[in-house]
Design an enzyme around this catalytic site. Structure first.
Site, PDB file in Angstrom:
ATOM      1  N   ASP A  53       0.855  -1.190   0.000  1.00  0.00           N
ATOM      2  CA  ASP A  53       0.000   0.000   0.000  1.00  0.00           C
ATOM      3  C   ASP A  53       0.889   1.237   0.000  1.00  0.00           C
ATOM      4  OD1 ASP A  53      -1.901   1.988   0.381  1.00  0.00           O
ATOM      5  OD2 ASP A  53      -3.052   0.836   1.854  1.00  0.00           O
ATOM      6  N   ARG A  96      -0.279   4.421  -0.506  1.00  0.00           N
ATOM      7  CA  ARG A  96      -1.079   5.629  -0.343  1.00  0.00           C
ATOM      8  C   ARG A  96      -0.574   6.507   0.796  1.00  0.00           C
ATOM      9  NH1 ARG A  96      -6.928   2.943  -0.087  1.00  0.00           N
ATOM     10  NH2 ARG A  96      -5.672   1.412   1.073  1.00  0.00           N
TER      11      ARG A  96
END
EC number: 3.5.4.25
Length: 203
Positions: free
Chosen positions: A126, A128
């Site tokens: 991930d 983000r």
């Protein structure tokens, strides 16, 4: 990161008329959107969601994930509540971009799970970031949130910028035979908080 507010317009939807607030990250040229509905309070908790862009789920009705279901349910919940917000962040494919997401899907078609596929492409599970949410929330005047999410990283991101998360509201929708393994991986490897409903066979 430098987030600049650009403009606001009306956004008619099946659930009511939202206001759409445009923002630009002047360092990356990425464009983000805040949707608001009704009158938001800076004193009382506001129902909201942080939603990362998912072209396949949000716009193309893909059943490989739960993103589109979550977005629509969040908008419906906000409209039914009478007020709320969605921060729509341009972080396709958990930050790896659309074309790399398609490459990851190709690996998943060959047996990799969603985390393994990202890692085989050389990316973290991930990528983000959530530092853009602070100026966006300041612009729309929100300080206390009832956050619709299954992702503890989003709760942590809110708290780190001084936003009080009064309540985490689960958003468990959209399970189907195409995404059940994906949902289980999000729970077991990415720490998403989901009930056993998402991991049992549909009747």
């Amino acid at each position: 990161m430098s987030i600049k507010y650009v403009a606001t317009s009306k956004l008619p939807t099946p659930w009511g008329v939202f206001a759409m607030h445009g923002f630009e990250d002047t360092e990356t040229s990425k464009e983000h959107v805040a949707l608001t509905f009704g009158t938001l309070s800076s004193d009382a908790p506001v129902l909201g969601r942080i939603h990362s862009e998912c072209l396949t789920g949000d716009a193309l009705f893909s059943l490989r994930c739960d993103c589109g279901f979550q977005l629509q349910t969040a908008m419906q919940n906000i409209a039914e509540t009478g007020s709320g917000f969605i921060l729509y962040l341009r972080q396709e494919g958990r930050g790896i971009g659309l074309l790399n997401k398609i490459r990851a899907y190709e690996l998943q078609d060959k047996g990799a799970n969603t985390v393994e596929a990202n890692e085989q492409l050389g990316f973290p599970a991930d990528m983000r970031k959530y530092d853009m949410i602070q100026p966006m929330l300041e612009q729309i005047g929100v300080k206390h949130v009832r956050l619709m999410t299954n992702n503890p990283r989003k709760v942590k991101a809110m708290k780190e910028i001084g936003i009080e998360v009064v309540e985490r509201v689960p958003l468990q929708v959209g399970k189907n035979r195409y995404n059940e393994a994906y949902l289980k991986t999000k729970s077991t490897e990415l720490g998403h908080m989901m009930s056993e409903y998402h991991f049992t066979d549909e009747e």
